[in-house]
Scaffold this motif. Structure first.
Motif, PDB file in Angstrom:
ATOM      1  N   UNK A  61     -10.355 -26.153   6.874  1.00 37.89           N
ATOM      2  CA  UNK A  61     -10.311 -26.931   5.640  1.00 37.89           C
ATOM      3  C   UNK A  61     -11.687 -27.493   5.319  1.00 37.89           C
ATOM      4  N   UNK A  62     -11.945 -27.553   4.011  1.00 36.88           N
ATOM      5  CA  UNK A  62     -13.241 -28.032   3.527  1.00 36.88           C
ATOM      6  C   UNK A  62     -13.293 -29.546   3.608  1.00 36.88           C
ATOM      7  N   UNK A  63     -14.414 -30.061   4.110  1.00 33.90           N
ATOM      8  CA  UNK A  63     -14.531 -31.491   4.378  1.00 33.90           C
ATOM      9  C   UNK A  63     -15.275 -32.277   3.297  1.00 33.90           C
ATOM     10  N   UNK A  64     -15.785 -31.613   2.251  1.00 32.82           N
ATOM     11  CA  UNK A  64     -16.559 -32.315   1.220  1.00 32.82           C
ATOM     12  C   UNK A  64     -16.695 -31.435  -0.009  1.00 32.82           C
ATOM     13  N   UNK A  65     -17.150 -32.043  -1.117  1.00 36.16           N
ATOM     14  CA  UNK A  65     -17.420 -31.259  -2.323  1.00 36.16           C
ATOM     15  C   UNK A  65     -18.532 -30.248  -2.070  1.00 36.16           C
ATOM     16  N   UNK A  66     -19.517 -30.647  -1.271  1.00 38.65           N
ATOM     17  CA  UNK A  66     -20.597 -29.719  -0.917  1.00 38.65           C
ATOM     18  C   UNK A  66     -20.039 -28.538  -0.130  1.00 38.65           C
ATOM     19  N   UNK A  67     -19.074 -28.832   0.741  1.00 39.39           N
ATOM     20  CA  UNK A  67     -18.414 -27.764   1.483  1.00 39.39           C
ATOM     21  C   UNK A  67     -17.672 -26.817   0.554  1.00 39.39           C
ATOM     22  N   UNK A  68     -17.013 -27.382  -0.471  1.00 42.24           N
ATOM     23  CA  UNK A  68     -16.337 -26.550  -1.466  1.00 42.24           C
ATOM     24  C   UNK A  68     -17.325 -25.579  -2.108  1.00 42.24           C
ATOM     25  N   UNK A  69     -18.481 -26.102  -2.512  1.00 43.52           N
ATOM     26  CA  UNK A  69     -19.480 -25.267  -3.184  1.00 43.52           C
ATOM     27  C   UNK A  69     -19.980 -24.148  -2.272  1.00 43.52           C
ATOM     28  N   UNK A  70     -20.167 -24.462  -0.977  1.00 43.29           N
ATOM     29  CA  UNK A  70     -20.631 -23.435  -0.029  1.00 43.29           C
ATOM     30  C   UNK A  70     -19.592 -22.334   0.126  1.00 43.29           C
ATOM     31  N   UNK A  71     -18.321 -22.724   0.192  1.00 49.79           N
ATOM     32  CA  UNK A  71     -17.253 -21.734   0.358  1.00 49.79           C
ATOM     33  C   UNK A  71     -17.163 -20.825  -0.866  1.00 49.79           C
ATOM     34  N   UNK A  72     -17.218 -21.418  -2.055  1.00 48.78           N
ATOM     35  CA  UNK A  72     -17.156 -20.626  -3.284  1.00 48.78           C
ATOM     36  C   UNK A  72     -18.326 -19.645  -3.351  1.00 48.78           C
ATOM     37  N   UNK A  73     -19.528 -20.127  -3.011  1.00 53.55           N
ATOM     38  CA  UNK A  73     -20.703 -19.248  -3.016  1.00 53.55           C
ATOM     39  C   UNK A  73     -20.545 -18.136  -1.979  1.00 53.55           C
ATOM     40  N   UNK A  74     -19.997 -18.465  -0.815  1.00 48.33           N
ATOM     41  CA  UNK A  74     -19.803 -17.470   0.243  1.00 48.33           C
ATOM     42  C   UNK A  74     -18.854 -16.373  -0.228  1.00 48.33           C
TER      43      UNK A  74
END
Length: 201
Positions: A166-179
């Motif tokens: 699970x994503x732990x932050x908004x920044x984490x969300x952005x990294x996952x989407x980019x990945x």
């Protein structure tokens, strides 16, 4: 950076760890059975053995190992040609439509996804059901439909488990989407992610 600290609602460990949280945003990878060769399986098993010895799930080492396991799985999936059944446009379309149907039905809130030749990445929030429930339903239906289109019938379409965190932050969300967007490019399938036909875009 604001870090999310949601309440844990469930944890279970098969061959892979599965940790469910309240209002969680999950990055899920599931792959077809037999997609990873034996060399890759041995590498992943060694990481899992180390992981299972780490009993404190809040320790930094836990997250580091989790990321190493994911990196090993994804590296092998991007470059292993075995059982790339979703190269078949009919099977890829089954996956794409099933993902979007479950979004429309409310099984999950889809944030991003991509259907690759031998695996799928999903970034989603679950509704009233658990991640385990929605993933098992998705695998059961899509596996059954896809097996009808494979001449050399395997014992099963999907690997028994999937990798999730699970994503732990908004920044984490952005990294996952980019990945997820970059996955078809990283695998050498297209030059720009929008050229790949089986994704959120």
């Amino acid at each position: 950076m604001i870090v999310r600290r949601p309440k844990t609602t469930g944890f279970w460990m098969g061959r892979l760890p599965h940790w469910e949280v309240e209002d969680g945003r999950y990055f899920v990878t599931l792959h077809v059975s037999g997609a990873i060769p034996q060399t890759g399986k041995d590498q992943i098993r060694a990481l899992l053995a180390e992981f299972s010895r780490t009993t404190n799930r809040t320790a930094p080492k836990w997250l580091v190992l989790q990321r190493k396991i994911f990196a090993a799985i994804d590296k092998w999936l991007d470059h292993a040609p075995q059982n790339s059944w979703m190269k078949n446009p009919k099977i890829a379309t089954i996956m794409q439509e099933a993902i979007l149907h479950r979004h429309q039905r409310g099984d999950w809130e889809l944030l991003q996804h991509v259907v690759m030749p031998n695996h799928i990445h999903l970034f989603l929030e679950t509704g009233t059901n658990t991640l385990k429930q929605v993933m098992e339903d998705f695998k059961r239906w899509t596996g059954h439909q896809s097996m009808k289109l494979i001449d050399a019938k395997p014992k099963r379409f999907w690997q028994r488990e999937w990798f999730d965190h699970w994503s732990r932050s908004d920044e984490g969300d952005d990294r996952i989407i980019a990945y997820i967007r970059n996955n078809p490019v990283k695998a050498g399938l297209v030059k720009h992610y929008t050229d790949w036909p089986y994704g959120s875009w």
